[in-house]
Motif scaffolding. Structure first.
Motif, PDB file in Angstrom:
ATOM      1  N   ILE A 178       0.804  -1.224   0.000  1.00 19.16           N
ATOM      2  CA  ILE A 178       0.000   0.000   0.000  1.00 19.16           C
ATOM      3  C   ILE A 178       0.838   1.277   0.000  1.00 19.16           C
ATOM      4  CG2 ILE A 178      -1.851  -1.193   1.231  1.00 19.16           C
ATOM      5  CD1 ILE A 178      -1.000   0.221   3.775  1.00 19.16           C
ATOM      6  N   ARG A 190       0.772  -6.934  -7.468  1.00 17.22           N
ATOM      7  CA  ARG A 190       0.393  -5.525  -7.301  1.00 17.22           C
ATOM      8  C   ARG A 190       0.269  -4.841  -8.650  1.00 17.22           C
ATOM      9  NH1 ARG A 190       4.262  -2.189  -3.587  1.00 17.22           N
ATOM     10  NH2 ARG A 190       5.677  -2.567  -5.336  1.00 17.22           N
ATOM     11  N   THR A 197      -7.557  -3.150   0.941  1.00 14.31           N
ATOM     12  CA  THR A 197      -6.710  -4.273   0.512  1.00 14.31           C
ATOM     13  C   THR A 197      -7.053  -5.534   1.296  1.00 14.31           C
ATOM     14  OG1 THR A 197      -5.004  -3.467   2.051  1.00 14.31           O
ATOM     15  CG2 THR A 197      -4.755  -2.880  -0.285  1.00 14.31           C
ATOM     16  N   VAL A 225      -5.422  -8.643   0.035  1.00 11.61           N
ATOM     17  CA  VAL A 225      -4.007  -8.751   0.393  1.00 11.61           C
ATOM     18  C   VAL A 225      -3.870  -9.293   1.814  1.00 11.61           C
ATOM     19  CG1 VAL A 225      -1.825  -7.513   0.633  1.00 11.61           C
ATOM     20  CG2 VAL A 225      -3.457  -6.828  -1.127  1.00 11.61           C
TER      21      VAL A 225
END
Length: 364
Positions: A233, A364, A287, A290
């Motif tokens: 991030i 990503r 996210t 993630v």
């Protein structure tokens, strides 16, 4: 695959070797990530410097707090139904989260210039640390491993998760209610996003709590997950990435005292706080997928407990006794009773966590 497979091939580690290896891996990894992204080592966007600063701060503070906890007789009460090898750990100081969580949060808040996102995540983390402290204090006070009731603990977790979600609902962009996925896919959930977010906070805090059962296991896997999430991030949420790097460093500094053989345990004070922090970061940075990947170890640990309880109840006979799917849950206890040493379990989980964090960065 059993422990003998690893032992016969020389896969034997001491706790100090694992701690040193993890520290080097996280340091080199953060340096490479900063370099590849063009981030200055000294800038606020750096992952490396806050990682190092918080590692040193937590390790140094622990050198004072751990003996103090020992003098205060804040020794862990070991559950009798756990692995028998753990009984020798009785009396080891607990509530280690008291020193490494606050110092990492304070550094993150100051370093970020009192970023609103960092303040919010820090507040949620401290709230969950408070729930954990209450549980740890009850255990120490009554010399029992029961702590506060599960219902009370869950009610407090839900209360703080609702408050955090209400704040986010009122202050964050409407786009946050769409769940981002890999390859540009998006799932618009609308108002349903917030029940999901609340569930993530509660579930993640309990998942890291379940993982905290072997010397160095929770601290190391969370440190890897935090740095992996922070690196992912960093381009879009540098303040939250800074927070993640600081708390990852705090975990690493804690491991200086928690690696096998542990001189202190983090207790629920630390484990509930770490799960809450991971969940809050993922929610505000959108996210969640993630978090699911970098925190897969925590998910497996949780699912092993759910599967064990479900299978036991489903196979109950007339005598009221059911069958067990695992020798013991969570899964790390099953491995230990299958012949794995604590350091073999930790080494394997560290490796898996690092591979999962790397996979997320590739996507990503």
């Amino acid at each position: 695959m059993d422990a003998k497979f690893f032992s016969d091939r020389g896969f034997r580690f001491s706790g100090s070797q694992l701690f040193l290896g993890l520290g080097i891996a996280l340091s080199v990894g953060s340096l490479l990530l900063d370099s590849s992204s063009g981030r200055s080592f000294w800038s606020i966007q750096s992952l490396t410097l806050p990682l190092w600063v918080c590692t040193l701060a937590a390790a140094m503070l622990g050198s004072w707090v751990v003996p103090l906890l020992r003098d205060l007789k804040a020794g862990q009460v070991i559950r009798e139904d756990g692995p028998q090898s753990h009984l020798k750990k009785a009396g080891t100081p607990t509530m280690g989260g008291l020193f490494f969580v606050p110092v990492a949060l304070a550094i993150a808040v100051l370093w970020s210039g009192f970023s609103t996102h960092v303040l919010a995540v820090a507040a949620l983390t401290l709230a969950y640390a408070g729930i954990g402290w209450l549980d740890d204090w009850q255990i120490l006070r009554y010399k029992s491993n029961k702590g506060i009731s599960p219902r009370t603990k869950l009610a407090l977790q839900i209360t703080f998760s609702v408050l955090f979600c209400l704040w986010a609902l009122l202050t964050q962009p409407a786009s946050l209610t769409s769940v981002a996925l890999p390859f540009g896919w998006v799932i618009p959930l609308g108002i349903l996003f917030w029940p999901l977010a609340g569930f993530v906070l509660v579930a993640e805090s309990n998942a890291t709590n379940l993982t905290d059962g072997v010397d160095g296991l929770a601290g190391g896997t969370v440190a890897i997950a935090l740095l992996g999430l922070g690196a992912f991030i960093a381009p879009t949420h540098p303040d939250l990435a800074l927070f993640a790097a600081c708390l990852s460093g705090g975990c690493l500094g804690f491991l200086a005292h928690n690696h096998n053989p542990a001189r202190v345990f983090m207790g629920d004070t630390g484990s509930l706080a770490l799960g809450g922090a991971l969940g809050a970061i993922a929610i505000l940075s959108n996210t969640l997928w993630v978090l699911l990947v970098v925190g897969a170890i925590f998910l497996v640990e949780t699912l092993s407990v759910i599967a064990q309880v479900t299978y036991y109840k489903a196979t109950k006979g007339p005598d009221g006794i059911g069958k067990r799917l695992f020798k013991m849950s969570p899964f790390h206890n099953h491995l230990e009773l299958s012949g794995w040493s604590e350091t073999q379990i930790v080494a394997a989980f560290y490796g898996i966590s690092a591979a999962l964090a790397g996979l997320c960065l590739l996507l990503r």
